[in-house]
Design an enzyme around this catalytic site. Structure first.
Site, PDB file in Angstrom:
ATOM      1  N   HIS A   1       0.806  -1.216   0.000  1.00  0.00           N
ATOM      2  CA  HIS A   1       0.000   0.000   0.000  1.00  0.00           C
ATOM      3  C   HIS A   1       0.844   1.273   0.000  1.00  0.00           C
ATOM      4  O   HIS A   1       0.325   2.360  -0.209  1.00  0.00           O
ATOM      5  CB  HIS A   1      -0.971  -0.033   1.184  1.00  0.00           C
ATOM      6  CG  HIS A   1      -2.076  -1.015   0.945  1.00  0.00           C
ATOM      7  ND1 HIS A   1      -3.154  -1.154   1.777  1.00  0.00           N
ATOM      8  CD2 HIS A   1      -2.273  -1.900  -0.047  1.00  0.00           C
ATOM      9  CE1 HIS A   1      -3.963  -2.097   1.313  1.00  0.00           C
ATOM     10  NE2 HIS A   1      -3.438  -2.564   0.207  1.00  0.00           N
TER      11      HIS A   1
ATOM     12  N   SER B   1      -0.736  -1.197  -5.760  1.00  0.00           N
ATOM     13  CA  SER B   1      -0.610  -2.411  -6.569  1.00  0.00           C
ATOM     14  C   SER B   1      -0.071  -2.065  -7.943  1.00  0.00           C
ATOM     15  O   SER B   1      -0.353  -0.982  -8.467  1.00  0.00           O
ATOM     16  CB  SER B   1      -1.982  -3.044  -6.775  1.00  0.00           C
ATOM     17  OG  SER B   1      -2.470  -3.575  -5.588  1.00  0.00           O
TER      18      SER B   1
ATOM     19  N   LYS C   1     -15.048  -8.268  -5.545  1.00  0.00           N
ATOM     20  CA  LYS C   1     -14.346  -9.204  -6.433  1.00  0.00           C
ATOM     21  C   LYS C   1     -13.567 -10.241  -5.611  1.00  0.00           C
ATOM     22  O   LYS C   1     -13.511 -11.408  -5.975  1.00  0.00           O
ATOM     23  CB  LYS C   1     -13.396  -8.417  -7.341  1.00  0.00           C
ATOM     24  CG  LYS C   1     -12.845  -9.234  -8.479  1.00  0.00           C
ATOM     25  CD  LYS C   1     -12.100  -8.377  -9.474  1.00  0.00           C
ATOM     26  CE  LYS C   1     -11.449  -9.215 -10.541  1.00  0.00           C
ATOM     27  NZ  LYS C   1     -10.688  -8.432 -11.501  1.00  0.00           N
ATOM     28  N   ASP C   2     -12.980  -9.787  -4.484  1.00  0.00           N
ATOM     29  CA  ASP C   2     -12.248 -10.727  -3.624  1.00  0.00           C
ATOM     30  C   ASP C   2     -13.193 -11.784  -3.047  1.00  0.00           C
ATOM     31  O   ASP C   2     -12.801 -12.939  -2.862  1.00  0.00           O
ATOM     32  CB  ASP C   2     -11.531  -9.984  -2.487  1.00  0.00           C
ATOM     33  CG  ASP C   2     -10.198  -9.393  -2.959  1.00  0.00           C
ATOM     34  OD1 ASP C   2      -9.739  -9.767  -4.051  1.00  0.00           O
ATOM     35  OD2 ASP C   2      -9.624  -8.561  -2.238  1.00  0.00           O
TER      36      ASP C   2
ATOM     37  N   GLU D   1       5.670 -33.902  -0.199  1.00  0.00           N
ATOM     38  CA  GLU D   1       4.392 -33.442  -0.739  1.00  0.00           C
ATOM     39  C   GLU D   1       4.643 -32.804  -2.109  1.00  0.00           C
ATOM     40  O   GLU D   1       5.750 -32.342  -2.394  1.00  0.00           O
ATOM     41  CB  GLU D   1       3.780 -32.407   0.209  1.00  0.00           C
ATOM     42  CG  GLU D   1       3.381 -32.988   1.548  1.00  0.00           C
ATOM     43  CD  GLU D   1       1.929 -33.430   1.585  1.00  0.00           C
ATOM     44  OE1 GLU D   1       1.639 -34.565   1.161  1.00  0.00           O
ATOM     45  OE2 GLU D   1       1.093 -32.643   2.044  1.00  0.00           O
TER      46      GLU D   1
HETATM   47  C1  HEM Z   1       0.693 -15.928   3.225  1.00  0.00           C
HETATM   48  C2  HEM Z   1       1.171 -15.584   2.066  1.00  0.00           C
HETATM   49  C3  HEM Z   1       0.853 -14.315   1.329  1.00  0.00           C
HETATM   50  C4  HEM Z   1      -0.192 -13.455   1.486  1.00  0.00           C
HETATM   51  C5  HEM Z   1      -1.358 -13.539   2.480  1.00  0.00           C
HETATM   52  C6  HEM Z   1      -0.039 -12.401   0.494  1.00  0.00           C
HETATM   53  C7  HEM Z   1      -0.905 -11.337   0.344  1.00  0.00           C
HETATM   54  C8  HEM Z   1      -0.855 -10.418  -0.693  1.00  0.00           C
HETATM   55  C9  HEM Z   1      -1.899  -9.477  -1.017  1.00  0.00           C
HETATM   56  C10 HEM Z   1      -3.233  -9.336  -0.265  1.00  0.00           C
HETATM   57  C11 HEM Z   1      -1.496  -8.790  -2.103  1.00  0.00           C
HETATM   58  C12 HEM Z   1      -2.322  -7.746  -2.875  1.00  0.00           C
HETATM   59  C13 HEM Z   1      -3.275  -8.457  -3.821  1.00  0.00           C
HETATM   60  C14 HEM Z   1      -2.556  -9.145  -4.949  1.00  0.00           C
HETATM   61  O1  HEM Z   1      -1.742  -8.487  -5.624  1.00  0.00           O
HETATM   62  O2  HEM Z   1      -2.789 -10.355  -5.162  1.00  0.00           O
HETATM   63  C15 HEM Z   1      -0.175  -9.244  -2.459  1.00  0.00           C
HETATM   64  C16 HEM Z   1       0.610  -8.740  -3.489  1.00  0.00           C
HETATM   65  C17 HEM Z   1       1.869  -9.182  -3.810  1.00  0.00           C
HETATM   66  N1  HEM Z   1       2.509 -10.284  -3.283  1.00  0.00           N
HETATM   67 FE1  HEM Z   1       1.820 -11.450  -1.765  1.00  0.00          FE
HETATM   68  N2  HEM Z   1       1.093 -12.623  -0.231  1.00  0.00           N
HETATM   69  C18 HEM Z   1       1.665 -13.787   0.235  1.00  0.00           C
HETATM   70  C19 HEM Z   1       2.812 -14.390  -0.249  1.00  0.00           C
HETATM   71  C20 HEM Z   1       3.615 -13.856  -1.240  1.00  0.00           C
HETATM   72  C21 HEM Z   1       4.805 -14.475  -1.743  1.00  0.00           C
HETATM   73  C22 HEM Z   1       5.346 -15.828  -1.275  1.00  0.00           C
HETATM   74  C23 HEM Z   1       5.317 -13.630  -2.695  1.00  0.00           C
HETATM   75  C24 HEM Z   1       6.565 -13.768  -3.527  1.00  0.00           C
HETATM   76  C25 HEM Z   1       7.597 -14.405  -3.220  1.00  0.00           C
HETATM   77  C26 HEM Z   1       4.456 -12.490  -2.805  1.00  0.00           C
HETATM   78  C27 HEM Z   1       4.646 -11.410  -3.660  1.00  0.00           C
HETATM   79  C28 HEM Z   1       3.736 -10.419  -3.892  1.00  0.00           C
HETATM   80  C29 HEM Z   1       3.903  -9.315  -4.833  1.00  0.00           C
HETATM   81  C30 HEM Z   1       5.129  -9.057  -5.711  1.00  0.00           C
HETATM   82  C31 HEM Z   1       2.744  -8.553  -4.786  1.00  0.00           C
HETATM   83  C32 HEM Z   1       2.436  -7.263  -5.587  1.00  0.00           C
HETATM   84  C33 HEM Z   1       1.617  -7.589  -6.766  1.00  0.00           C
HETATM   85  C34 HEM Z   1       1.313  -6.390  -7.613  1.00  0.00           C
HETATM   86  O3  HEM Z   1       0.862  -5.379  -7.097  1.00  0.00           O
HETATM   87  O4  HEM Z   1       1.534  -6.506  -8.826  1.00  0.00           O
HETATM   88  N3  HEM Z   1       3.428 -12.660  -1.913  1.00  0.00           N
HETATM   89  N4  HEM Z   1       0.184 -10.249  -1.580  1.00  0.00           N
END
Ligand code: HEM
Length: 419
Positions: free
Chosen positions: A217, A221, A245-246, A289
């Protein structure tokens, strides 16, 4: 940031608390109800919130399972059987927790692959990606330790194989392994420390998720076009548009989870997990797994134990350098025709590694495993930097609105259909 800190709260109780402890404005600042979101996010942007839901499901079902689970070599297997047979809805708790773990990984892989395709990790979102990887590493550790808890045959042998890897560390390897085991083999002390950490790590993950969202934030995004938001015409408020949408995403995720829980509850389980751990009988093919298979394939494709471990660790470490290895100035694969080809070849390579990991490391599988492991590293260390430097990218639209509105959007670029 959303500027939500200045929000006037209507609810009297909320106002009362807020005046004494500004916890609601702090939460708004991080979570950002008013968070202006790019208006062109596709369904791949649903995975983040789905992952949040999956984490909550794992924590809640895990807490209830812990009421009945007993972490000793003598009782662990039976306590899980007790949960399955005698505890009211115990079978449901266990099946949701076990299948939930698999779907959690499926979701995290789609989330990471989305980030790679759209270059989401590029400046200024590098730290967001790095925090994500820290979450991923902890998820792997948590899932591995959770798999050991039911103390089935595969639990015991997976724990033995993986902890034995530490013996490969020069000089101190044996001492480290004995320290990890809490004895001279995988036994009750090992099980108890795994249980303790398996309970702890999800809460650390939850803390990291908050930092992840905070970082998200801070700059907002990214979006399928990979260009920055140019003004209010490119955004819509997160609520109600993306909350609605979510919720659709949540529905789909829960339906898939329900399908596995109610119709295919042991689809992801190994038959050996139905036998209690037996230190005297080694299974012919010890497999982890499904979500560890590509990494396991890399580990086994190198004949030397220490180098195998180095390969395995490097296959995860290399992801930390991705924002710098991907040298292209253009984010989205939509405008990167050459990268897009290599992206799909890479995906195929990871799937092949998965099949290799599921089969014994001999004959053709060994050769394929070595080639696919080498390609995994070539993709990151050679192809990405080179393609970034030499690729002729397609022209980017002026703004997010341009492809939809054409000149009416204020941009000079040719109208182009949105994702
Ligand atoms: C418990 C695990 C995780 C949760 C709850 C989580 C949650 C989120 C949420 C809510 C967003 C914003 C919505 C979206 O873009 O889909 C986001 C964006 C993002 N996440 Fe995660 N995430 C997790 C794991 C990861 C992992 C493992 C990676 C990469 C190694 C990652 C990389 C990113 C990136 C790069 C964004 C920005 C996407 C964009 O704005 O283009 N996330 N994450």
């Amino acid at each position: 940031m959303s500027g939500a800190a200045k929000r006037e709260y209507k609810n009297g109780f909320v106002r009362w608390v807020e005046y004494r402890l500004p916890i609601f404005s702090a939460a708004d600042a991080i979570v950002g109800r008013d968070y202006p979101s790019p208006k062109n996010l596709n369904y791949l942007w649903n995975l983040g919130s789905i992952l949040g839901l999956a984490l909550v499901i794992q924590i809640i079902t895990g807490i209830f399972l812990a009421f009945y689970y007993i972490p000793t070599a003598e009782q662990a297997f039976n306590s899980v059987e007790h949960i399955m047979r005698n505890v009211n809805n115990g079978w449901l708790l266990r099946y949701v927790h076990a299948n939930g773990a698999s779907l959690f990984f499926a979701a995290v892989y789609i989330h990471m692959i989305r980030a790679h395709y759209y270059g989401s990790y590029k400046a200024p979102r590098e730290l967001l990606w790095l925090i994500g990887l820290a979450i991923f590493a902890l998820m792997m550790a948590t899932a591995f330790m959770g798999y050991v808890l039911p103390w089935g045959q595969m639990s015991f042998w997976a724990a033995t194989v993986i902890t034995n890897l530490f013996t490969a560390i020069p000089l101190i390897g044996d001492s480290v392994t004995i320290w990890l085991w809490g004895g001279f083999s995988v036994d009750t002390p090992t099980l108890q420390r795994f249980y303790s950490l398996h309970y702890l790590f999800p809460f650390i993950i939850a803390g990291l998720v908050m930092m992840h969202i905070w970082a998200l934030h801070t700059h907002g995004s990214s979006n399928p076009l990979g260009i920055e938001v140019k003004g209010p015409q490119d955004t819509i408020p997160f609520h109600p548009y993306y909350t609605a949408k979510d919720l659709v995403g949540f529905g789909v995720f829960l339906l898939i989870l329900a399908f596995f829980v109610f119709y295919q509850p042991v689809y992801f389980s190994h038959p050996d997990q139905f036998k209690p751990a037996d230190p005297l009988v080694t299974p012919p093919n010890i497999v982890p797994e499904w979500y560890f298979l590509p990494f396991y394939a890399i580990l086994r494709s190198i004949p030397d134990k220490l180098l195998g471990v180095v390969g395995f660790v490097s296959s995860i470490l290399v992801l930390f350098f991705l924002p710098y290895l991907d040298t292209s100035k253009v984010r989205s694969a939509k405008y990167r025709p050459v990268f897009r080809q290599f992206f799909f070849i890479f995906l195929a390579d990871v799937v092949i590694l998965g099949f290799v990991g599921a089969n014994p490391p001999e004959g053709a599988w060994l050769v394929i495993g070595r080639l696919a492991s080498a390609y995994y590293f070539i993709h990151f260390l050679v192809i990405l930097p080179l393609v970034g430097w030499f690729e002729r990218t397609k022209p980017l639209p002026e703004s997010i609105s341009t492809p939809v509105l054409g000149d009416a959007g204020g941009g000079a670029a040719k109208p182009e259909p949105a994702e």
